[in-house]
Design a protein around this motif. Structure first.
Motif, PDB file in Angstrom:
ATOM      1  N   VAL A 185       0.846  -1.276   0.169  1.00  0.00           N
ATOM      2  CA  VAL A 185      -0.184   0.056   0.000  1.00  0.00           C
ATOM      3  C   VAL A 185       0.772   1.195   0.127  1.00  0.00           C
ATOM      4  O   VAL A 185       1.963   1.333   0.718  1.00  0.00           O
ATOM      5  N   GLN A 186       0.382   2.302  -0.949  1.00  0.00           N
ATOM      6  CA  GLN A 186       1.106   3.488  -0.684  1.00  0.00           C
ATOM      7  C   GLN A 186       0.335   4.155   0.384  1.00  0.00           C
ATOM      8  O   GLN A 186      -0.739   4.646   0.352  1.00  0.00           O
ATOM      9  N   PRO A 187       1.169   4.439   1.690  1.00  0.00           N
ATOM     10  CA  PRO A 187       0.430   4.879   2.801  1.00  0.00           C
ATOM     11  C   PRO A 187      -0.339   6.365   2.714  1.00  0.00           C
ATOM     12  O   PRO A 187      -1.241   6.229   3.390  1.00  0.00           O
ATOM     13  N   ALA A 188      -0.172   7.113   1.794  1.00  0.00           N
ATOM     14  CA  ALA A 188      -0.846   8.386   1.892  1.00  0.00           C
ATOM     15  C   ALA A 188      -1.951   8.173   1.161  1.00  0.00           C
ATOM     16  O   ALA A 188      -3.168   8.674   1.418  1.00  0.00           O
ATOM     17  N   SER A 189      -1.954   7.608   0.228  1.00  0.00           N
ATOM     18  CA  SER A 189      -3.148   7.526  -0.768  1.00  0.00           C
ATOM     19  C   SER A 189      -4.231   6.189  -0.796  1.00  0.00           C
ATOM     20  O   SER A 189      -5.421   6.176  -0.878  1.00  0.00           O
ATOM     21  N   GLY A 190      -3.292   5.373  -0.035  1.00  0.00           N
ATOM     22  CA  GLY A 190      -4.184   4.261   0.157  1.00  0.00           C
ATOM     23  C   GLY A 190      -4.282   3.128  -1.075  1.00  0.00           C
ATOM     24  O   GLY A 190      -4.686   2.019  -1.213  1.00  0.00           O
ATOM     25  N   PHE A 191      -3.802   3.718  -2.101  1.00  0.00           N
ATOM     26  CA  PHE A 191      -3.622   3.027  -3.673  1.00  0.00           C
ATOM     27  C   PHE A 191      -2.486   1.789  -3.416  1.00  0.00           C
ATOM     28  O   PHE A 191      -1.815   1.765  -2.606  1.00  0.00           O
ATOM     29  N   ALA A 192      -2.704   1.066  -4.388  1.00  0.00           N
ATOM     30  CA  ALA A 192      -1.584  -0.352  -4.592  1.00  0.00           C
ATOM     31  C   ALA A 192      -0.354   0.423  -5.278  1.00  0.00           C
ATOM     32  O   ALA A 192      -0.445   0.698  -6.266  1.00  0.00           O
ATOM     33  N   ILE A 193       0.572   0.241  -4.732  1.00  0.00           N
ATOM     34  CA  ILE A 193       2.022   0.357  -5.584  1.00  0.00           C
ATOM     35  C   ILE A 193       1.989  -0.777  -6.344  1.00  0.00           C
ATOM     36  O   ILE A 193       2.246  -0.719  -7.554  1.00  0.00           O
ATOM     37  N   VAL A 194       1.953  -2.072  -5.834  1.00  0.00           N
ATOM     38  CA  VAL A 194       1.605  -3.208  -6.663  1.00  0.00           C
ATOM     39  C   VAL A 194       0.469  -4.017  -5.635  1.00  0.00           C
ATOM     40  O   VAL A 194       0.855  -4.000  -4.564  1.00  0.00           O
ATOM     41  N   GLY A 195      -0.338  -4.657  -6.395  1.00  0.00           N
ATOM     42  CA  GLY A 195      -1.281  -5.563  -5.781  1.00  0.00           C
ATOM     43  C   GLY A 195      -1.319  -6.762  -6.835  1.00  0.00           C
ATOM     44  O   GLY A 195      -1.483  -6.513  -7.798  1.00  0.00           O
ATOM     45  N   VAL A 196      -1.589  -7.914  -6.205  1.00  0.00           N
ATOM     46  CA  VAL A 196      -1.509  -9.150  -6.784  1.00  0.00           C
ATOM     47  C   VAL A 196      -2.725  -9.985  -6.155  1.00  0.00           C
ATOM     48  O   VAL A 196      -2.597 -10.236  -4.946  1.00  0.00           O
ATOM     49  N   ALA A 197      -3.565 -10.549  -6.899  1.00  0.00           N
ATOM     50  CA  ALA A 197      -4.753 -11.379  -6.516  1.00  0.00           C
ATOM     51  C   ALA A 197      -4.470 -12.720  -7.211  1.00  0.00           C
ATOM     52  O   ALA A 197      -3.948 -12.869  -8.339  1.00  0.00           O
ATOM     53  N   ALA A 198      -4.650 -13.677  -6.565  1.00  0.00           N
ATOM     54  CA  ALA A 198      -4.370 -15.037  -6.865  1.00  0.00           C
ATOM     55  C   ALA A 198      -5.364 -16.157  -6.514  1.00  0.00           C
ATOM     56  O   ALA A 198      -6.345 -15.951  -5.471  1.00  0.00           O
ATOM     57  N   ARG A 199      -5.697 -16.946  -7.098  1.00  0.00           N
ATOM     58  CA  ARG A 199      -6.753 -18.060  -7.050  1.00  0.00           C
ATOM     59  C   ARG A 199      -5.873 -19.301  -7.539  1.00  0.00           C
ATOM     60  O   ARG A 199      -5.368 -19.527  -8.755  1.00  0.00           O
ATOM     61  N   ILE A 200      -6.397 -20.582  -6.479  1.00  0.00           N
ATOM     62  CA  ILE A 200      -5.319 -21.768  -6.726  1.00  0.00           C
ATOM     63  C   ILE A 200      -6.647 -22.690  -6.243  1.00  0.00           C
ATOM     64  O   ILE A 200      -7.041 -22.690  -5.251  1.00  0.00           O
ATOM     65  N   ARG A 201      -6.624 -23.748  -7.518  1.00  0.00           N
ATOM     66  CA  ARG A 201      -7.644 -24.783  -7.102  1.00  0.00           C
ATOM     67  C   ARG A 201      -6.812 -26.081  -7.278  1.00  0.00           C
ATOM     68  O   ARG A 201      -5.969 -26.184  -8.247  1.00  0.00           O
ATOM     69  N   LYS A 202      -6.720 -27.144  -6.312  1.00  0.00           N
ATOM     70  CA  LYS A 202      -6.121 -28.421  -6.373  1.00  0.00           C
ATOM     71  C   LYS A 202      -6.970 -29.603  -6.818  1.00  0.00           C
ATOM     72  O   LYS A 202      -7.973 -29.287  -6.322  1.00  0.00           O
ATOM     73  N   SER A 203      -6.325 -30.419  -7.442  1.00  0.00           N
ATOM     74  CA  SER A 203      -6.900 -31.732  -7.767  1.00  0.00           C
ATOM     75  C   SER A 203      -5.762 -32.876  -7.554  1.00  0.00           C
ATOM     76  O   SER A 203      -5.021 -32.689  -8.337  1.00  0.00           O
TER      77      SER A 203
ATOM     78  N   ASP B 129      -8.223   4.411   9.757  1.00  0.00           N
ATOM     79  CA  ASP B 129      -7.040   4.467   8.798  1.00  0.00           C
ATOM     80  C   ASP B 129      -7.299   5.936   7.849  1.00  0.00           C
ATOM     81  O   ASP B 129      -6.334   6.289   7.520  1.00  0.00           O
ATOM     82  N   GLY B 130      -8.450   6.142   7.698  1.00  0.00           N
ATOM     83  CA  GLY B 130      -8.970   7.203   7.035  1.00  0.00           C
ATOM     84  C   GLY B 130      -8.775   8.700   7.838  1.00  0.00           C
ATOM     85  O   GLY B 130      -9.318   9.797   7.196  1.00  0.00           O
ATOM     86  N   ASN B 131      -8.358   8.810   9.066  1.00  0.00           N
ATOM     87  CA  ASN B 131      -8.236   9.837   9.836  1.00  0.00           C
ATOM     88  C   ASN B 131      -6.817  10.130  10.535  1.00  0.00           C
ATOM     89  O   ASN B 131      -6.316   9.296  10.827  1.00  0.00           O
ATOM     90  N   LEU B 132      -6.367  11.414  10.221  1.00  0.00           N
ATOM     91  CA  LEU B 132      -5.066  11.441  10.299  1.00  0.00           C
ATOM     92  C   LEU B 132      -4.924  12.496  11.615  1.00  0.00           C
ATOM     93  O   LEU B 132      -5.843  13.447  11.560  1.00  0.00           O
TER      94      LEU B 132
END
Lengths: 285, 154
Positions: A185-203, B129-132
């Motif tokens: 997380v980019q701490p000021a904006s809350g946006f993702a500097i990088v974000g990764v989603a994963a789904r795994i199914r095993k058989s 989180d949204g309050n500084l």
């Protein structure tokens, strides 16, 4: 910060909304969490703001034909707290819970977020991993696009003038699928500097399905098919995961800004891909 | 355009420009200066109020979006001169230093405790989180939220 003045309308039907959106320089307003800050900075200056809050039928979550159909006006908070989403598509609930803060999640909507197409937004990673479909509508009719065709580039989508995102569809997760969204997380904006989603199914002790979506790394979120190919058929050991995660940024034109250089972003992508895969594999059992 | 908004239990009707932000409507038209203007970029949360029971940043919402809705500001929390338990907990636990962020902290805490009456410390920090707090007085704020939860659960 005072935006340029505009006319404001609250249509009561989609038909009325399409009519108003057909006028010059009109913009649709959902939760406003991206549009209003842009208007305050006068980077956006619509003549008409069409608030969709009274348009019926855009804020439901339904399970139908093995899919969850999510109305464009469903908020991030509704997604993170919905028992249906938490049980049927936990990845989307997990991603929604990591967006911004309580206040933003109360207002911001999934339709508004994907239509805005911020390259560092959280949803696209999960939507790519889920192979989501985006339903668009305008006065002339409807069409449905895969998320990869809908999100075209930074702040750029396949939306035509006067067209709205009306629904996002994701598959109901099959039993035994492990999912995870891991975000730097980019701490000021809350946006993702990088974000990764994963789904795994095993058989039978092997990975039968692997899906990986990446946001924040480049101008366009993407599905990492090269990582998936290395995993499918493998046992899913720690070695398998680190080998697969190592290729996630190969050939990617990574974003480079004051928060993270391109090289550092690629490094983060490899680390967060490994974490997301490991967490998903653990849950897949 | 004409809007009618119920604010802290009282109905108000005003003629406003569509571009008037909710925070400016509250402070300049109604004289409710409890919600503060901090960053104006929807990051700091000092302007947090509740609209139809949902905590929102009033610097990132137009007053016209509140037409027909109910708004609760920090001024509406106390009843008959008695502080709300959250206000009391912030006072007792010294959950403030300069006090600028306090109205927003309290309004967000109210939402947090409505949804999770006994949050863990991690949940409190995630919830706020949204309050500084530029004084960085977070530890006492977290203590105040814990104390408020205990008071309200009792």
């Amino acid at each position: 910060m005072i935006p340029q003045n505009f006319e404001y309308a609250t249509p009561n039907s989609l038909a009325e909304a399409f009519k108003l959106l057909g006028e010059s320089n009109a913009k649709a307003l959902a939760g406003g969490m991206s549009l209003i800050p842009l208007m305050k900075l006068r980077l956006a200056a619509p003549d008409k703001l069409i608030d969709l809050r009274n348009v019926p039928g855009l804020n439901s979550i339904r399970e139908e034909g093995g899919m969850l159909r999510i109305g464009a006006l469903v908020t991030h908070y509704e997604l993170e707290s919905s028992p249906l989403v938490r049980s049927r598509c936990p990845l989307l609930a997990e991603a929604a819970s990591q967006i911004g803060d309580i206040q933003v999640r109360n207002m911001g909507t999934i339709g508004g977020s994907v239509a805005h197409a911020d390259p560092a937004a959280d949803y696209p990673a999960s939507l790519h991993a889920l192979e989501a479909q985006v339903k668009l509508a305008k006065a002339g009719g409807e069409r449905t696009l895969a998320i990869g065709s809908f999100l075209q580039d930074t702040f750029t989508t396949a939306l035509d003038a006067g067209e709205l995102v009306v629904e996002i569809s994701v598959p109901v997760e099959a039993a035994g699928t492990g999912v995870s969204y891991q975000k730097c997380v980019q701490p000021a904006s809350g946006f993702a500097i990088v974000g990764v989603a994963a789904r795994i199914r095993k058989s039978g002790g092997r990975i039968a399905l692997a899906r990986v979506g990446v946001t924040g790394l480049s101008g366009k979120p993407f599905r990492a098919a090269n990582v998936e190919r290395l995993l499918e058929g493998a046992a899913g050991s720690a070695g398998d995961i680190s080998k697969a995660a190592a290729v996630v940024a190969d050939g990617v034109d990574a974003n480079n800004d004051l928060h993270a250089s391109a090289d550092y972003r690629k490094h983060l992508a490899r680390v967060y891909t490994a974490r997301a895969l490991a967490a998903a594999a653990r849950k897949a059992g | 355009m004409n809007i009618t908004v119920t604010i802290n239990g009282t109905r108000h009707t005003h003629q406003v420009e569509p571009r008037l932000l909710l925070i400016h409507y509250l402070r300049e038209v109604l004289g409710l200066t409890g919600p503060h203007i901090g960053c104006e970029t929807s990051l700091c949360g000092a302007c947090t109020v509740a609209v139809d029971g949902k905590a929102v940043k009033s610097c990132t919402m137009f007053a016209v979006q509140c037409d027909g809705r109910e708004v609760l500001t920090i001024e509406g929390l106390a009843s008959n001169g008695n502080l709300d338990p959250i206000q009391l907990a912030f006072w007792e636990e010294h959950g403030l230093q300069c006090g600028f962020c306090t109205p927003g902290m309290i309004m967000t805490t109210k939402q947090l405790l409505e949804r999770n009456p006994s949050p863990s410390e991690t949940e409190i920090r995630h919830g706020l989180d949204g309050n500084l707090c530029r004084c960085t007085g977070y530890q006492h704020i977290v203590n105040a939220v814990k104390a408020a939860a205990a008071k309200m659960g009792a």
